[in-house]
Motif scaffolding. Structure first.
Motif, PDB file in Angstrom:
ATOM      1  N   LEU A 241      38.537  94.596  64.760  1.00 44.48           N
ATOM      2  CA  LEU A 241      37.964  95.560  64.986  1.00 44.48           C
ATOM      3  C   LEU A 241      36.651  94.693  65.199  1.00 44.48           C
ATOM      4  N   LEU A 242      35.565  94.034  63.873  1.00 40.48           N
ATOM      5  CA  LEU A 242      34.476  93.551  63.728  1.00 40.48           C
ATOM      6  C   LEU A 242      34.698  92.144  65.283  1.00 40.48           C
ATOM      7  N   SER A 243      35.472  91.524  64.394  1.00 39.41           N
ATOM      8  CA  SER A 243      35.539  90.472  65.008  1.00 39.41           C
ATOM      9  C   SER A 243      35.166  90.448  67.571  1.00 39.41           C
ATOM     10  N   VAL A 244      36.693  92.346  67.591  1.00 35.05           N
ATOM     11  CA  VAL A 244      36.241  92.327  68.725  1.00 35.05           C
ATOM     12  C   VAL A 244      34.653  92.960  68.913  1.00 35.05           C
ATOM     13  N   VAL A 245      34.278  93.584  68.238  1.00 35.06           N
ATOM     14  CA  VAL A 245      33.002  93.292  68.622  1.00 35.06           C
ATOM     15  C   VAL A 245      31.642  93.032  69.041  1.00 35.06           C
ATOM     16  N   ILE A 246      31.894  92.167  67.853  1.00 33.11           N
ATOM     17  CA  ILE A 246      30.674  90.679  67.954  1.00 33.11           C
ATOM     18  C   ILE A 246      31.025  90.094  69.355  1.00 33.11           C
ATOM     19  N   GLY A 247      32.350  89.335  69.843  1.00 29.47           N
ATOM     20  CA  GLY A 247      33.146  88.547  70.506  1.00 29.47           C
ATOM     21  C   GLY A 247      32.465  89.312  71.605  1.00 29.47           C
ATOM     22  N   THR A 248      32.772  90.775  72.043  1.00 33.29           N
ATOM     23  CA  THR A 248      32.519  91.455  73.298  1.00 33.29           C
ATOM     24  C   THR A 248      30.940  91.675  73.409  1.00 33.29           C
ATOM     25  N   ILE A 249      30.433  91.624  73.012  1.00 33.34           N
ATOM     26  CA  ILE A 249      29.022  91.696  72.966  1.00 33.34           C
ATOM     27  C   ILE A 249      28.215  90.287  73.469  1.00 33.34           C
ATOM     28  N   LEU A 250      28.733  89.222  72.169  1.00 34.45           N
ATOM     29  CA  LEU A 250      28.150  88.426  72.368  1.00 34.45           C
ATOM     30  C   LEU A 250      28.601  87.117  74.107  1.00 34.45           C
TER      31      LEU A 250
ATOM     32  N   GLY B 211      35.109  95.880  42.476  1.00 32.02           N
ATOM     33  CA  GLY B 211      36.541  95.016  41.759  1.00 32.02           C
ATOM     34  C   GLY B 211      37.229  94.916  43.373  1.00 32.02           C
ATOM     35  N   ASP B 212      38.427  95.662  43.887  1.00 34.45           N
ATOM     36  CA  ASP B 212      39.689  95.589  45.098  1.00 34.45           C
ATOM     37  C   ASP B 212      38.070  95.716  46.124  1.00 34.45           C
ATOM     38  N   SER B 213      37.965  97.519  45.989  1.00 33.08           N
ATOM     39  CA  SER B 213      36.749  97.708  47.080  1.00 33.08           C
ATOM     40  C   SER B 213      35.985  96.572  47.988  1.00 33.08           C
ATOM     41  N   LEU B 214      35.570  95.602  46.816  1.00 40.36           N
ATOM     42  CA  LEU B 214      33.977  94.723  47.572  1.00 40.36           C
ATOM     43  C   LEU B 214      35.221  93.000  47.773  1.00 40.36           C
ATOM     44  N   ARG B 215      36.510  92.779  47.044  1.00 33.43           N
ATOM     45  CA  ARG B 215      36.963  91.996  47.603  1.00 33.43           C
ATOM     46  C   ARG B 215      37.530  92.477  48.666  1.00 33.43           C
ATOM     47  N   ILE B 216      38.097  93.585  49.840  1.00 30.46           N
ATOM     48  CA  ILE B 216      38.752  93.762  50.068  1.00 30.46           C
ATOM     49  C   ILE B 216      37.447  93.611  51.547  1.00 30.46           C
ATOM     50  N   ALA B 217      35.519  94.373  51.388  1.00 33.49           N
ATOM     51  CA  ALA B 217      35.681  94.060  52.185  1.00 33.49           C
ATOM     52  C   ALA B 217      34.861  92.779  52.389  1.00 33.49           C
ATOM     53  N   VAL B 218      34.975  91.959  51.388  1.00 32.64           N
ATOM     54  CA  VAL B 218      34.834  90.334  51.607  1.00 32.64           C
ATOM     55  C   VAL B 218      35.468  89.942  52.430  1.00 32.64           C
ATOM     56  N   ILE B 219      36.898  90.190  51.973  1.00 32.29           N
ATOM     57  CA  ILE B 219      37.682  89.182  53.303  1.00 32.29           C
ATOM     58  C   ILE B 219      37.485  90.101  54.392  1.00 32.29           C
TER      59      ILE B 219
ATOM     60  N   ILE C 202      37.337  86.850  57.589  1.00 27.43           N
ATOM     61  CA  ILE C 202      37.608  87.144  58.886  1.00 27.43           C
ATOM     62  C   ILE C 202      37.436  87.418  59.897  1.00 27.43           C
ATOM     63  N   GLY C 203      37.154  89.098  59.755  1.00 31.46           N
ATOM     64  CA  GLY C 203      36.551  89.417  60.911  1.00 31.46           C
ATOM     65  C   GLY C 203      34.729  89.006  61.623  1.00 31.46           C
ATOM     66  N   PHE C 204      34.105  87.808  60.988  1.00 27.16           N
ATOM     67  CA  PHE C 204      32.593  87.020  61.783  1.00 27.16           C
ATOM     68  C   PHE C 204      33.176  86.014  61.877  1.00 27.16           C
ATOM     69  N   PHE C 205      34.054  85.526  60.806  1.00 28.20           N
ATOM     70  CA  PHE C 205      34.493  84.079  61.794  1.00 28.20           C
ATOM     71  C   PHE C 205      35.404  83.723  62.562  1.00 28.20           C
ATOM     72  N   ASN C 206      36.019  84.866  63.441  1.00 25.85           N
ATOM     73  CA  ASN C 206      37.151  84.578  64.389  1.00 25.85           C
ATOM     74  C   ASN C 206      36.199  85.145  65.328  1.00 25.85           C
ATOM     75  N   TRP C 207      35.219  85.435  65.597  1.00 26.74           N
ATOM     76  CA  TRP C 207      35.175  86.424  67.066  1.00 26.74           C
ATOM     77  C   TRP C 207      34.766  84.653  67.922  1.00 26.74           C
ATOM     78  N   PRO C 208      34.632  84.439  67.882  1.00 26.14           N
ATOM     79  CA  PRO C 208      34.341  83.253  69.271  1.00 26.14           C
ATOM     80  C   PRO C 208      35.302  83.071  69.700  1.00 26.14           C
TER      81      PRO C 208
ATOM     82  N   ALA D 167      43.943  93.468  58.345  1.00 26.47           N
ATOM     83  CA  ALA D 167      43.691  93.216  59.843  1.00 26.47           C
ATOM     84  C   ALA D 167      43.120  93.934  61.316  1.00 26.47           C
ATOM     85  N   PHE D 168      43.021  95.240  61.066  1.00 26.11           N
ATOM     86  CA  PHE D 168      42.246  95.855  61.615  1.00 26.11           C
ATOM     87  C   PHE D 168      41.127  96.007  61.634  1.00 26.11           C
ATOM     88  N   LEU D 169      40.489  96.658  60.441  1.00 21.26           N
ATOM     89  CA  LEU D 169      38.894  96.360  60.307  1.00 21.26           C
ATOM     90  C   LEU D 169      38.819  94.980  61.024  1.00 21.26           C
TER      91      LEU D 169
END
Length: 330
Positions: free
Chosen positions: A131-140, A187-195, A199-205, A126-128
């Motif tokens: 953070l990704l959504s906020v950074v992309i959304g704020t810049i654009l 493993g789990d690290s890859l799945r967590i990174a993809v999730i 979530i972050g990239f598609f929620n920035w709008p 949730a936090f990461l």
């Protein structure tokens, strides 16, 4: 007519009358101090904020807490499970001083320990992702609102496309075909990174539209015109004049976006396309409990309660923070 105030020898200005009378001067307060005073008056929001801090500390100290009050999250205790019914032998789901929230059916794993470790996954994603959504959304959002014209049109139409995108269907399809190893992760690290990326990239709008609207209003303010008249360049205006005035809406929306991301991650885990077993997740525990709710309802109560209380705490704190930073929004 009053007698003119005489200056002391060597002084160049007269002291205010309040100082001469021994009265205490009124100290100025920053916007942050004023917002903190308003937030302190909202006991419900303050309680939500303290509970959020408690959740963060609990996730960070999960190994210590489990070591003191629980058992390893993947340790089986089948001696506590009825061999025929496959449910805990003790009442109330097997709750005791050794197992505070009881044990799972079939394998007898400690539910308390898995709830504690599940908070790590939920809060991390949730936090990461936020953070990704906020950074992309704020810049654009700032770029679209400040420059306008063709730039604004391109970014705004991109927002419309992302908002119309079926995010849940896409997440299920993409996470379901994730390979065992990619980008140096597995493993789990890859799945967590993809999730987090989905979530972050598609929620920035969502935050991008809010920041764009705020920027459209701020770019016409006097302090921006003054900076331009003094020869300030565009990067300086964006970073030094506009961005500090956007901190309040960014913070407020981030606190309200975090619980949404927690629910989204729990939904993916519940559908079986999130972080995979045996890693403890709240959504995964709810999915496992769905087939036992009639004969062992306590197994479903604890992960469901964890999600409910966490989301409620973030929402209460976010609402209080919004009212403290912008009392006109009430």
């Amino acid at each position: 007519m009053s007698t003119p105030l005489e200056l002391e020898p060597g002084s160049t200005s007269a002291e205010p009358e309040s100082v001469l009378r021994g009265e205490k001067q009124i100290e100025g307060r920053s916007l942050g101090q004023i917002a903190w005073m308003r937030l302190k008056r909202d006991k419900v929001a303050l309680g939500g904020g303290f509970f959020v801090l408690f959740l963060i500390l609990m996730a960070l100290c999960a190994p210590l807490i489990v070591g003191l009050l629980g058992h390893p999250p993947d340790e089986f205790h089948q001696e506590l499970v009825d061999a025929n019914l496959q449910i805990p032998t003790a009442p109330f789901g097997g709750m005791s001083w050794d197992f505070l929230f009881g044990v799972e059916p079939v394998n007898g794993r400690d539910i308390f320990s898995r709830i504690i470790y599940g908070s790590q996954i939920s809060l991390l994603i949730a936090f990461l992702a936020t953070l990704l959504s906020v950074v992309i959304g704020t810049i654009l959002g700032v770029v679209a609102g400040y420059f306008g014209g063709l730039v604004d049109t391109i970014i705004s139409r991109s927002m419309d496309i992302f908002l119309a995108f079926p995010l849940l269907v896409f997440a299920i399809a993409l996470v379901g075909v994730v390979p065992d190893e990619a980008f140096g992760l597995k493993g789990d690290s890859l799945r967590i990174a993809v999730i987090i990326f989905i979530i972050g990239f598609f929620n920035w709008p969502y935050i991008g539209r809010i920041i764009r609207g705020q920027t459209l209003s701020l770019r016409e303010r006097e302090f921006v015109d003054a900076a331009r008249s003094l020869g300030a360049r565009t990067p300086y205006i964006l970073l030094k004049e506009l961005l500090p005035n956007l901190i309040a809406p960014i913070l407020v929306y981030a606190t309200l976006l975090i619980p949404t991301n927690i629910l989204f991650e729990a939904g993916l885990s519940f559908l079986g396309v999130g972080v995979q077993a045996p890693r403890a997740t709240w959504g995964g525990m709810l999915s496992d409990a769905a087939q036992w709710y009639q004969i062992d309802p306590w197994f479903m109560v604890w992960p469901g309660l964890a999600i409910f209380v966490t989301v409620l705490a973030f929402n209460l704190f976010g609402d209080g923070l919004r009212d403290a930073l912008d009392p006109r929004s009430r």
